[in-house]
Motif scaffolding. Structure first.
Motif, short mmCIF file in Angstrom:
data_model
loop_
_atom_site.label_atom_id
_atom_site.label_comp_id
_atom_site.label_asym_id
_atom_site.label_seq_id
_atom_site.Cartn_x
_atom_site.Cartn_y
_atom_site.Cartn_z
N ARG A 38 0.86 -1.18 0.00
CA ARG A 38 0.00 0.00 0.00
C ARG A 38 0.90 1.24 0.00
O ARG A 38 2.02 1.19 0.51
CB ARG A 38 -0.90 0.02 1.24
N PRO A 39 0.44 2.36 -0.54
CA PRO A 39 1.26 3.58 -0.58
C PRO A 39 1.60 4.10 0.82
O PRO A 39 0.85 3.92 1.77
CB PRO A 39 0.36 4.58 -1.31
N ARG A 40 2.74 4.78 0.89
CA ARG A 40 3.19 5.41 2.14
C ARG A 40 2.52 6.78 2.29
O ARG A 40 1.97 7.32 1.33
CB ARG A 40 4.70 5.56 2.12
N PRO A 41 2.59 7.37 3.50
CA PRO A 41 1.93 8.66 3.73
C PRO A 41 2.35 9.77 2.77
O PRO A 41 1.50 10.54 2.33
CB PRO A 41 2.32 8.99 5.18
N ALA A 42 3.64 9.87 2.44
CA ALA A 42 4.09 10.93 1.51
C ALA A 42 3.40 10.78 0.16
O ALA A 42 2.98 11.76 -0.46
CB ALA A 42 5.61 10.90 1.35
N HIS A 43 3.26 9.56 -0.31
CA HIS A 43 2.58 9.26 -1.57
C HIS A 43 1.12 9.69 -1.47
O HIS A 43 0.58 10.35 -2.38
CB HIS A 43 2.70 7.76 -1.83
N ALA A 44 0.48 9.35 -0.36
CA ALA A 44 -0.94 9.69 -0.16
C ALA A 44 -1.14 11.21 -0.12
O ALA A 44 -2.15 11.70 -0.63
CB ALA A 44 -1.45 9.05 1.14
N PRO A 111 8.98 3.90 -5.13
CA PRO A 111 10.28 3.30 -5.47
C PRO A 111 10.16 2.00 -6.26
O PRO A 111 10.97 1.74 -7.15
CB PRO A 111 10.91 3.06 -4.10
N GLY A 112 9.15 1.20 -6.01
CA GLY A 112 9.03 -0.08 -6.71
C GLY A 112 8.15 -0.04 -7.95
O GLY A 112 7.92 -1.09 -8.56
N SER A 113 7.66 1.15 -8.36
CA SER A 113 6.73 1.19 -9.48
C SER A 113 7.26 1.94 -10.70
O SER A 113 6.54 2.14 -11.67
CB SER A 113 5.40 1.82 -9.05
N ARG A 114 8.51 2.38 -10.66
CA ARG A 114 9.04 3.24 -11.72
C ARG A 114 8.89 2.61 -13.11
O ARG A 114 8.35 3.22 -14.02
CB ARG A 114 10.50 3.58 -11.45
N ARG A 115 9.38 1.42 -13.30
CA ARG A 115 9.33 0.77 -14.61
C ARG A 115 7.89 0.48 -15.03
O ARG A 115 7.50 0.70 -16.17
CB ARG A 115 10.17 -0.49 -14.64
N THR A 116 7.09 0.01 -14.08
CA THR A 116 5.69 -0.28 -14.39
C THR A 116 4.96 0.98 -14.84
O THR A 116 4.25 0.97 -15.85
CB THR A 116 4.98 -0.88 -13.16
N ASP A 117 5.14 2.09 -14.11
CA ASP A 117 4.45 3.34 -14.45
C ASP A 117 4.94 3.93 -15.75
O ASP A 117 4.15 4.42 -16.56
CB ASP A 117 4.61 4.36 -13.32
N ARG A 118 6.26 3.92 -15.96
CA ARG A 118 6.83 4.57 -17.15
C ARG A 118 6.71 3.73 -18.42
O ARG A 118 6.51 4.29 -19.49
CB ARG A 118 8.31 4.89 -16.92
N VAL A 119 6.84 2.43 -18.30
CA VAL A 119 6.89 1.58 -19.49
C VAL A 119 5.60 0.78 -19.68
O VAL A 119 4.89 0.96 -20.67
CB VAL A 119 8.11 0.63 -19.43
N THR A 120 5.30 -0.08 -18.73
CA THR A 120 4.16 -0.99 -18.88
C THR A 120 2.83 -0.25 -18.95
O THR A 120 2.05 -0.42 -19.90
CB THR A 120 4.13 -2.03 -17.74
N LYS A 121 2.55 0.58 -17.95
CA LYS A 121 1.27 1.28 -17.93
C LYS A 121 1.18 2.29 -19.07
O LYS A 121 0.11 2.47 -19.64
CB LYS A 121 1.04 1.96 -16.58
N SER A 122 2.27 2.93 -19.40
CA SER A 122 2.26 3.87 -20.52
C SER A 122 1.83 3.16 -21.80
O SER A 122 0.99 3.66 -22.56
CB SER A 122 3.66 4.48 -20.68
N SER A 123 2.37 1.99 -22.03
CA SER A 123 2.00 1.21 -23.22
C SER A 123 0.54 0.75 -23.15
O SER A 123 -0.21 0.88 -24.12
CB SER A 123 2.93 0.00 -23.32
N TRP A 134 -0.51 11.25 -16.77
CA TRP A 134 0.54 11.98 -16.07
C TRP A 134 1.28 11.03 -15.14
O TRP A 134 0.66 10.24 -14.41
CB TRP A 134 -0.03 13.10 -15.21
N ILE A 135 2.60 11.14 -15.15
CA ILE A 135 3.45 10.36 -14.25
C ILE A 135 4.15 11.36 -13.33
O ILE A 135 4.93 12.20 -13.80
CB ILE A 135 4.49 9.52 -15.03
N VAL A 136 3.86 11.29 -12.04
CA VAL A 136 4.42 12.21 -11.05
C VAL A 136 5.57 11.50 -10.36
O VAL A 136 5.39 10.43 -9.78
CB VAL A 136 3.36 12.65 -10.02
N ASP A 137 6.76 12.10 -10.42
CA ASP A 137 7.95 11.51 -9.82
C ASP A 137 8.11 12.01 -8.39
O ASP A 137 7.54 13.05 -8.02
CB ASP A 137 9.18 11.87 -10.65
N GLU A 138 8.89 11.29 -7.61
CA GLU A 138 9.09 11.67 -6.21
C GLU A 138 9.81 13.02 -6.06
O GLU A 138 9.70 13.66 -5.03
CB GLU A 138 9.85 10.57 -5.47
N ASP A 139 10.52 13.47 -7.11
CA ASP A 139 11.17 14.78 -7.05
C ASP A 139 10.20 15.91 -7.42
O ASP A 139 10.60 17.05 -7.63
CB ASP A 139 12.41 14.82 -7.93
#
Length: 175
Positions: A38-44, A111-123, A134-139
């Motif tokens: 489940r997402p962490r508080p900062a993500h939420a 941290p564990g979803s970068r490839r899924t969000d950028r590559v798999t879900k984008s496709s 939209w893909i929102v990065d931690e920065d």
């Protein structure tokens, strides 16, 4: 000696029958259950801030929903994703939510979803015809993808999102 169980790819009906899991985040990718923490508080907090700001700027007849199942491909083996946020028409069918109802899907990367969000879900989202992703990065940078006949075209934002598509809006990422 025992043999491993034969893998079974789930249909959409089997997915709905499996029910909701509150302990982990579960999606269905080509019939396979994909489990993540489940997402962490900062993500939420980022998701809540985006949802609040989007809601305040939506044109009449649209709504923001947080973490709902979206059927990307209903054919067996099915694909069901759970974007962090979606924007859709309020005249859409209540359930199930399908990709063709979305004006915008947003993923806040973990941290564990970068490839899924950028590559798999984008496709997957492009193939399903979701017009804006939209893909929102931690920065607190955002890659805004707009679907064209040739696929998604990216625009990058840092600090604030100021855009006219899918409608005019200004979103502060630092809020």
């Amino acid at each position: 000696m025992s043999r491993p169980a034969r893998a079974h790819l789930l249909s959409l009906d089997e997915w709905w029958e499996s029910g909701e899991d509150r302990e982990v985040r579960v999606e269905l990718q080509e019939g396979v259950r994909i489990v993540a923490p489940r997402p962490r508080p900062a993500h939420a907090r980022v998701v809540l801030s985006l949802a609040t700001q989007l809601s305040d700027q939506l044109p009449p007849g649209f709504e923001v929903l947080i973490e709902v199942d979206v059927v990307i491909d209903p054919n067996t083996p099915a694909t069901v994703r759970v974007p962090d946020l979606i924007v859709r028409s309020t005249t859409s069918v209540e359930f199930p939510i399908t990709a063709d109802q979305l004006a915008l899907a947003i993923e806040v990367m973990s941290p564990g979803s970068r490839r899924t969000d950028r590559v798999t879900k984008s496709s997957e989202y492009a193939e399903a015809g979701i017009p804006h992703y939209w893909i929102v990065d931690e920065d607190l940078s955002v890659t805004a993808l707009k679907l064209t006949p040739g696929g998604y075209v990216a625009t990058g934002f840092v600090g604030d999102i100021v855009t006219s598509t899918p409608w005019p809006m200004r979103i502060s990422l630092e809020r």
